[in-house]
Design a protein around this motif. Structure first.
Motif, short mmCIF file in Angstrom:
data_model
loop_
_atom_site.label_atom_id
_atom_site.label_comp_id
_atom_site.label_asym_id
_atom_site.label_seq_id
_atom_site.Cartn_x
_atom_site.Cartn_y
_atom_site.Cartn_z
N ALA A 108 0.83 -1.21 0.00
CA ALA A 108 0.00 0.00 0.00
C ALA A 108 0.86 1.25 0.00
O ALA A 108 0.54 2.25 -0.66
CB ALA A 108 -0.92 0.00 1.22
N GLY A 109 1.98 1.23 0.74
CA GLY A 109 2.86 2.38 0.76
C GLY A 109 3.50 2.64 -0.59
O GLY A 109 3.56 3.79 -1.07
N ILE A 110 3.97 1.59 -1.24
CA ILE A 110 4.62 1.73 -2.54
C ILE A 110 3.62 2.13 -3.62
O ILE A 110 3.98 2.74 -4.63
CB ILE A 110 5.35 0.43 -2.90
N SER A 111 2.34 1.84 -3.42
CA SER A 111 1.32 2.21 -4.41
C SER A 111 1.22 3.71 -4.60
O SER A 111 0.70 4.18 -5.63
CB SER A 111 -0.05 1.65 -4.00
N ASN A 112 1.76 4.49 -3.64
CA ASN A 112 1.73 5.95 -3.78
C ASN A 112 2.69 6.44 -4.86
O ASN A 112 2.71 7.64 -5.16
CB ASN A 112 2.08 6.60 -2.44
N LEU A 113 3.48 5.52 -5.42
CA LEU A 113 4.35 5.89 -6.54
C LEU A 113 3.57 6.04 -7.85
O LEU A 113 4.12 6.54 -8.83
CB LEU A 113 5.43 4.82 -6.73
N ILE A 114 2.32 5.61 -7.88
CA ILE A 114 1.55 5.64 -9.12
C ILE A 114 1.47 7.05 -9.74
O ILE A 114 1.73 7.21 -10.93
CB ILE A 114 0.15 5.04 -8.92
N PRO A 115 1.13 8.10 -8.97
CA PRO A 115 1.11 9.43 -9.60
C PRO A 115 2.48 9.87 -10.08
O PRO A 115 2.59 10.53 -11.12
CB PRO A 115 0.58 10.35 -8.48
N ALA A 116 3.54 9.50 -9.34
CA ALA A 116 4.89 9.85 -9.79
C ALA A 116 5.22 9.13 -11.09
O ALA A 116 5.77 9.73 -12.03
CB ALA A 116 5.91 9.50 -8.71
N PHE A 117 4.90 7.84 -11.16
CA PHE A 117 5.12 7.09 -12.39
C PHE A 117 4.32 7.69 -13.55
O PHE A 117 4.82 7.78 -14.68
CB PHE A 117 4.72 5.63 -12.19
N THR A 118 3.08 8.07 -13.27
CA THR A 118 2.24 8.65 -14.32
C THR A 118 2.83 9.94 -14.86
O THR A 118 2.86 10.18 -16.07
CB THR A 118 0.82 8.92 -13.76
N PHE A 119 3.35 10.77 -13.95
CA PHE A 119 3.97 12.03 -14.35
C PHE A 119 5.20 11.77 -15.23
O PHE A 119 5.38 12.40 -16.28
CB PHE A 119 4.37 12.83 -13.11
N GLY A 278 -10.11 10.70 -15.05
CA GLY A 278 -8.74 10.50 -15.51
C GLY A 278 -7.88 9.73 -14.52
O GLY A 278 -8.24 9.56 -13.35
N PRO A 279 -6.70 9.26 -14.99
CA PRO A 279 -5.86 8.40 -14.15
C PRO A 279 -5.25 9.10 -12.94
O PRO A 279 -5.03 8.47 -11.91
CB PRO A 279 -4.76 7.93 -15.12
N LEU A 280 -4.96 10.40 -13.04
CA LEU A 280 -4.35 11.09 -11.91
C LEU A 280 -5.33 11.25 -10.75
O LEU A 280 -4.93 11.20 -9.58
CB LEU A 280 -3.83 12.46 -12.36
N TYR A 281 -6.60 11.44 -11.06
CA TYR A 281 -7.60 11.52 -10.01
C TYR A 281 -7.69 10.20 -9.25
O TYR A 281 -7.78 10.17 -8.02
CB TYR A 281 -8.96 11.87 -10.62
N VAL A 282 -7.65 9.10 -9.99
CA VAL A 282 -7.70 7.78 -9.36
C VAL A 282 -6.49 7.58 -8.44
O VAL A 282 -6.61 7.03 -7.35
CB VAL A 282 -7.76 6.68 -10.44
N ALA A 283 -5.33 8.05 -8.89
CA ALA A 283 -4.10 7.88 -8.10
C ALA A 283 -4.12 8.70 -6.81
O ALA A 283 -3.43 8.36 -5.85
CB ALA A 283 -2.89 8.27 -8.94
N MET A 284 -4.89 9.78 -6.77
CA MET A 284 -4.91 10.66 -5.60
C MET A 284 -5.35 9.96 -4.32
O MET A 284 -5.03 10.40 -3.22
CB MET A 284 -5.85 11.86 -5.87
N PHE A 285 -6.08 8.87 -4.45
CA PHE A 285 -6.66 8.22 -3.27
C PHE A 285 -5.77 7.11 -2.70
O PHE A 285 -6.14 6.49 -1.70
CB PHE A 285 -8.04 7.66 -3.62
N LYS A 286 -4.62 6.85 -3.33
CA LYS A 286 -3.76 5.76 -2.87
C LYS A 286 -3.22 5.94 -1.45
O LYS A 286 -3.09 4.95 -0.72
CB LYS A 286 -2.60 5.56 -3.86
N PRO A 287 -2.86 7.16 -1.00
CA PRO A 287 -2.35 7.29 0.37
C PRO A 287 -3.31 6.79 1.45
O PRO A 287 -2.87 6.36 2.52
CB PRO A 287 -2.12 8.80 0.53
N LEU A 288 -4.61 6.84 1.17
CA LEU A 288 -5.58 6.34 2.13
C LEU A 288 -5.37 4.84 2.39
O LEU A 288 -5.66 4.34 3.48
CB LEU A 288 -6.99 6.59 1.60
#
Length: 356
Positions: A108-119, A278-288
């Protein structure tokens, strides 16, 4: 009234849907981890729950295809779904192997890399321009680097146990601490790979839905291709027939739960939110997911919460919100001139002094 319903549909509904998605993802990870601890093969688990998920998705696909004027199933669309399925296979294999070697909290912690990867991917594929002098670009770049550093901290530094005990998960930990640490690192690396593929998967599915806005059809074919590809990989790796036999218990429960929560519910809700926001909006909820995963692991798996996971999670979240701040500021910069132009147009239409 119409405006209120539009706000509800475009803002409140996707927000609530993504909260539900994150909760179901963490619940699925916790159940899957318990099943993997009981001896279920990660590859066999992936095959069974994906095939069962396809059966659950079939009624929605049939209903959508029997509506009036369904979109034609072209070879181009199916080929893109095939690629989507291949990415889904990589996500499933690397993700579940990473979960098997580590814990849902680390995943779950590493999943927060998704927005960084997307960028980063938008830069690589030239979907975004290099604008070094802009603050928003600088914030996204620094946030990406900070997130990657946080993921490395979580992966390479475990640290002392803060809460819980991992003795239930790995009774031999005290005797084989080096092996346990190496498994933790391998699990972290596999999770990073899984979320890199997931970032590409989100971008591709968003592009497919723009050209083919039938969510149930896209989800059905994507999951179907993933099931076939996972079955081929698993058949090559797991050649013992005994490993494919399922016994009543946590393994079977995890397969059914994953098919319902992941394949049926999460895939459709994710497609809805990707299409709308969009994909970035979906990624915003990963820290939860970090908080939910940590609570579920402590309650149901007796999983240990390590100092490295806490420090790394904080670093990743800081980097994540730096990226989100940059994107939010960019959205404001784009929207404000449009609002000014729109207001000017309204004034020209309504004011008699400006009319010729």
């Amino acid at each position: 009234m119409a405006m209120r319903s539009e706000i509800l549909r475009k803002e409140v509904l996707p927000f609530a849907a993504m909260i539900v998605v994150v909760c179901m993802e963490m619940a699925t990870s916790t159940i899957a981890k318990a099943a993997l601890n009981s001896g279920l093969s990660p590859l066999i688990y992936i095959v069974y729950y994906n095939f069962l998920g396809v059966l659950f998705l079939l009624p929605g696909f049939i209903i959508q295809r029997h509506r009036r004027h369904p979109l034609p199933l072209t070879l181009y669309m199916l080929s893109r779904c095939l690629i989507l399925g291949l990415l889904g296979t990589c996500v499933a294999v690397f993700g579940n192997q990473g979960l098997n070697y580590s814990s849902p909290t680390l995943s779950a912690g590493i999943s927060n890399l998704i927005p960084a990867f997307t960028f980063v991917l938008t830069m690589v594929f030239r979907m975004k321009k290099f604008e070094v002098k802009r603050r928003t670009w600088q914030a996204k770049s620094v946030g990406t680097i900070v997130s990657i550093i946080g993921a490395f901290v979580m992966t390479l530094y475990q640290g002392p146990t803060i809460l819980g005990s991992s003795s239930i998960l790995l009774p031999q930990k005290s005797l084989l601490s080096d092996e346990y640490s190496s498994r933790w690192v391998v699990g972290g690396v596999m999770s990073v790979a899984a979320y890199l593929f997931l970032s590409v998967w989100n971008i591709l599915q968003t592009a497919i839905l723009k050209n083919f806005p039938e969510q149930s059809t896209v989800v059905f074919f994507g999951t179907g291709f993933t099931s076939i590809q996972c079955a081929i990989v698993s058949a090559l790796v797991e050649r013992k027939l005994d490993a494919w036999k399922l016994q009543p218990g946590i393994g079977m429960a995890a397969i059914v739960a994953s098919a319902v929560l992941e394949s049926l519910c999460n895939q459709n809700i994710n497609a809805f939110c990707l299409d709308m926001k969009g994909p970035l909006y979906v990624a915003m909820f990963k820290p939860l997911g970090i908080v939910i995963a940590a609570i579920l692991n402590l309650l149901f798996l007796a999983d240990a919460l390590h100092l490295g996971s806490i420090i790394g999670s904080i670093i990743v979240i800081v980097g994540f919100y730096m990226v989100m701040w940059g994107m939010w500021r960019e959205a404001i910069i784009i929207v404000e001139p449009l609002d000014i132009v729109r207001q000017s147009g309204d004034a020209n239409e309504t004011s008699p002094l400006l009319q010729k």
